[in-house]
Design an enzyme around this catalytic site. Structure first.
Site, PDB file in Angstrom:
ATOM      1  N   ASP A  19      35.215 -40.494  60.490  1.00  0.00           N
ATOM      2  CA  ASP A  19      35.737 -41.021  61.757  1.00  0.00           C
ATOM      3  C   ASP A  19      35.592 -39.983  62.865  1.00  0.00           C
ATOM      4  O   ASP A  19      35.491 -38.781  62.598  1.00  0.00           O
ATOM      5  CB  ASP A  19      37.231 -41.369  61.610  1.00  0.00           C
ATOM      6  CG  ASP A  19      37.430 -42.549  60.678  1.00  0.00           C
ATOM      7  OD1 ASP A  19      36.481 -43.333  60.500  1.00  0.00           O
ATOM      8  OD2 ASP A  19      38.541 -42.663  60.125  1.00  0.00           O
ATOM      9  N   TYR A  20      35.655 -40.468  64.098  1.00  0.00           N
ATOM     10  CA  TYR A  20      35.561 -39.623  65.303  1.00  0.00           C
ATOM     11  C   TYR A  20      36.537 -38.442  65.226  1.00  0.00           C
ATOM     12  O   TYR A  20      36.203 -37.311  65.573  1.00  0.00           O
ATOM     13  CB  TYR A  20      35.899 -40.524  66.498  1.00  0.00           C
ATOM     14  CG  TYR A  20      35.689 -39.938  67.859  1.00  0.00           C
ATOM     15  CD1 TYR A  20      34.445 -39.474  68.256  1.00  0.00           C
ATOM     16  CD2 TYR A  20      36.754 -39.885  68.771  1.00  0.00           C
ATOM     17  CE1 TYR A  20      34.256 -38.958  69.526  1.00  0.00           C
ATOM     18  CE2 TYR A  20      36.572 -39.377  70.042  1.00  0.00           C
ATOM     19  CZ  TYR A  20      35.315 -38.911  70.420  1.00  0.00           C
ATOM     20  OH  TYR A  20      35.132 -38.398  71.675  1.00  0.00           O
TER      21      TYR A  20
END
Ligand code: URA
Length: 237
Positions: free
Chosen positions: A102-103
């Protein structure tokens, strides 16, 4: 530059007619973007993905192990112009990440231009173990810990950790640090597990991917895999 359907067909993936059907159905991505226009021209360097499978190219294969920093996107490009993991690596080859973090997740991410290896490692049957360190809100009760150990159902499928350990509990019980190893590859899976237990993830880092670990790499640093490591990845079950 050649037409997308021709490149797909020449590669032996499928016939040109089938390739056209796949393009029209929105199943084909070029450099991470869905292409539905039949006449689209692409060049030999473009990364083509069909139904989640990367098309093989005749180029020198490269393999990188990155310690992904927070706030980098695990993709080749981004519509919103956010920085991508690919931009951190100095190479002329068209690389892409194997799977996603994820970011806001940090840690071990592999990148390559070897579609065969990427497809192989991302296939669920290969059961690659991934170890994460999760900082979660609050503290797991003994029964929640046991529930997690036995397996949590996420979207009709049970995720049973291969390994689970509490590394630290804050003295004021505000948070806990958990080490968890899973073979699952579904998006946001660790966050979903802890959300299910009502202990949302505050921070997440991937420590290892199969036999590979971060070692001394600092955030944003990377190294190339050795030939021995690449061979070992290919020989995983
Ligand atoms: N699970 C998550 O929730 N996020 C990641 O980035 C990786 C696994």
């Amino acid at each position: 530059m050649e037409r997308l359907q021709k490149i797909i067909a020449n590669n032996g993936f499928t016939s040109r007619r089938k390739a056209e059907e796949l393009i029209k159905a929105g199943k084909v991505k070029v450099n991470g973007k869905i292409i539905t226009e039949l006449g689209t021209k692409v060049d030999a360097n473009d990364q083509i993905e069909i139904n989640g499978t990367y098309l093989e190219k005749n180029e020198k294969k490269v393999y990188f192990l990155l310690n992904k920093p927070r706030h980098y996107l695990s993709s080749v490009s981004d519509n919103l112009n956010r920085p991508t993991v690919v931009s951190l690596i100095d190479t002329k080859e068209r690389i892409y990440p194997i799977g996603r973090l994820d970011y806001d997740t940090t840690g071990l991410l592999l990148l390559t231009n070897d579609g065969k290896l990427a497809n192989y490692l991302m296939h669920p049957k290969n059961e690659i173990e991934k170890t994460y360190i999760a900082k979660i809100e609050g503290v797991l009760t003994p029964s929640e810990f046991y529930q997690l150990k036995k397996g949590i159902i996420i979207g009709n499928r049970k995720v049973i950790p291969k390994y689970l350990k509490v590394c630290k509990t804050a003295s004021n019980k505000a948070y806990q640090i958990i080490e968890i190893t899973i073979i699952e590859g579904r998006n946001h899976i660790i966050k979903k597990i802890f959300t299910e237990l009502k202990h949302p993830v505050l921070k997440l880092k991937r420590e290892s991917y199969s036999f590979l670990s971060l070692g001394n790499l600092k955030s944003g640093e990377y190294r190339m895999l050795t030939i021995k490591e690449v061979k070992k990845l290919y020989s995983l079950k």
